[in-house]
Design a protein around this motif. Structure first.
Motif, short mmCIF file in Angstrom:
data_model
loop_
_atom_site.label_atom_id
_atom_site.label_comp_id
_atom_site.label_asym_id
_atom_site.label_seq_id
_atom_site.Cartn_x
_atom_site.Cartn_y
_atom_site.Cartn_z
N TYR A 85 21.36 92.91 44.30
CA TYR A 85 21.64 91.64 44.97
C TYR A 85 20.53 90.65 44.68
O TYR A 85 19.46 91.00 44.19
CB TYR A 85 21.78 91.86 46.48
N GLY A 86 20.79 89.40 45.00
CA GLY A 86 19.79 88.35 44.82
C GLY A 86 18.81 88.34 45.98
O GLY A 86 19.19 88.09 47.12
N SER A 89 18.82 85.03 47.84
CA SER A 89 20.13 84.41 48.02
C SER A 89 20.40 84.13 49.50
O SER A 89 19.70 84.61 50.39
CB SER A 89 21.23 85.31 47.45
N THR A 126 27.52 89.40 44.89
CA THR A 126 27.28 87.97 44.71
C THR A 126 28.05 87.17 45.75
O THR A 126 29.05 87.62 46.29
CB THR A 126 27.72 87.46 43.33
N ARG A 145 18.73 82.55 41.69
CA ARG A 145 18.81 83.41 42.87
C ARG A 145 19.83 84.53 42.69
O ARG A 145 19.64 85.65 43.18
CB ARG A 145 19.16 82.59 44.11
N GLU A 146 20.92 84.23 42.01
CA GLU A 146 21.96 85.21 41.71
C GLU A 146 22.32 85.10 40.22
O GLU A 146 23.27 84.41 39.86
CB GLU A 146 23.20 85.00 42.58
N LEU A 150 24.38 89.94 37.64
CA LEU A 150 24.80 90.58 38.89
C LEU A 150 26.30 90.85 38.91
O LEU A 150 26.75 91.87 39.44
CB LEU A 150 24.45 89.69 40.09
#
Length: 225
Positions: A85-86, A89, A126, A145-146, A150
């Motif tokens: 994951y980010g 985020s 995401t 960030r993402e 991903l």
């Protein structure tokens, strides 16, 4: 003069005297919209779920309070041991509080852990910018960030979609979100898991990306099924 020469002559003459008209895109879609039944939130949700199922994507209706718990449940049911994951985020805090086993932030340059990413990560998570009901499509705008990987590399892609950001058609999405004001370097439209029929015209999943796409659709409590 041959028929071919006559046609080309007329085309050249027409092109030199008249400028082509610019397409009236807004007028076209306005006219098309006028011939259709009025759009409703319920209809958009139902159509999106139908189309996503057609593309072999899975839609799970959740609320803003229950989606982390549902994601944990899905990970346990599918035997997922690692979720990328980010780290910075919008939903990072909720993911971290969910107690998901093997939750791993995307926090290193790709060259530092390429082998691990491609061989050991079970799923990626995401957010989304919206969805298109007409085609059962997710809109993703990857950023730092993402990152794009991903949703591209892990075998399973979990995507969080707010039903408030479901649009009837692609044109509605780009118009209402003001895409003309500025686009990212990479805008993605995702309909179902990765698929190809290049080899012997046999449909195969996961050839160029995730084998599974699971959409967590954020709805109101009364819309959960």
């Amino acid at each position: 003069m041959s028929a071919r020469d006559n046609i080309l002559q007329r085309l050249r003459a027409a092109g030199s005297t008249r400028q082509p008209l610019e397409p009236d895109i807004e007028g076209f879609y306005a006219a098309a919209k006028a011939t259709r039944p009025a759009s409703t939130r319920a209809a958009r949700i139902a159509l999106f779920c139908e189309k996503m199922a057609f593309w072999r994507g899975e839609v799970v209706r959740v609320t803003r309070d229950t989606w982390p718990e549902k994601l944990l449940e899905l990970c346990c049911a599918k035997g997922i041991n690692s979720v990328l994951y980010g780290e910075h985020s919008e939903h990072a805090a909720a993911l971290q509080a969910a107690g998901i086993s093997g939750l791993q932030p995307y926090a290193r340059p790709i060259d530092d852990w390429k082998g691990e990413l491609f061989s050991e990560i079970d799923a990626g998570f995401t957010s989304t910018r919206g969805g298109i009901a007409e085609t059962g499509t997710l809109i993703l705008w990857p950023d730092n960030r993402e990152p794009r990987l991903l949703s591209l590399v892990p075998p399973i892609h979990f995507a969080l979609l707010d039903a408030d950001k479901l649009y009837d058609r692609f044109f509605d999405a780009i118009s209402e979100q003001g895409w003309s004001a500025g686009l990212p370097t990479n805008a993605l439209l995702v309909s179902g898991p990765s698929k190809t029929a290049d080899i012997q015209v046999t449909l195969a999943y996961g050839a160029h990306g995730p084998k599974e796409l699971i959409v967590l659709l954020l709805v109101n409590p009364g819309e959960v099924q």
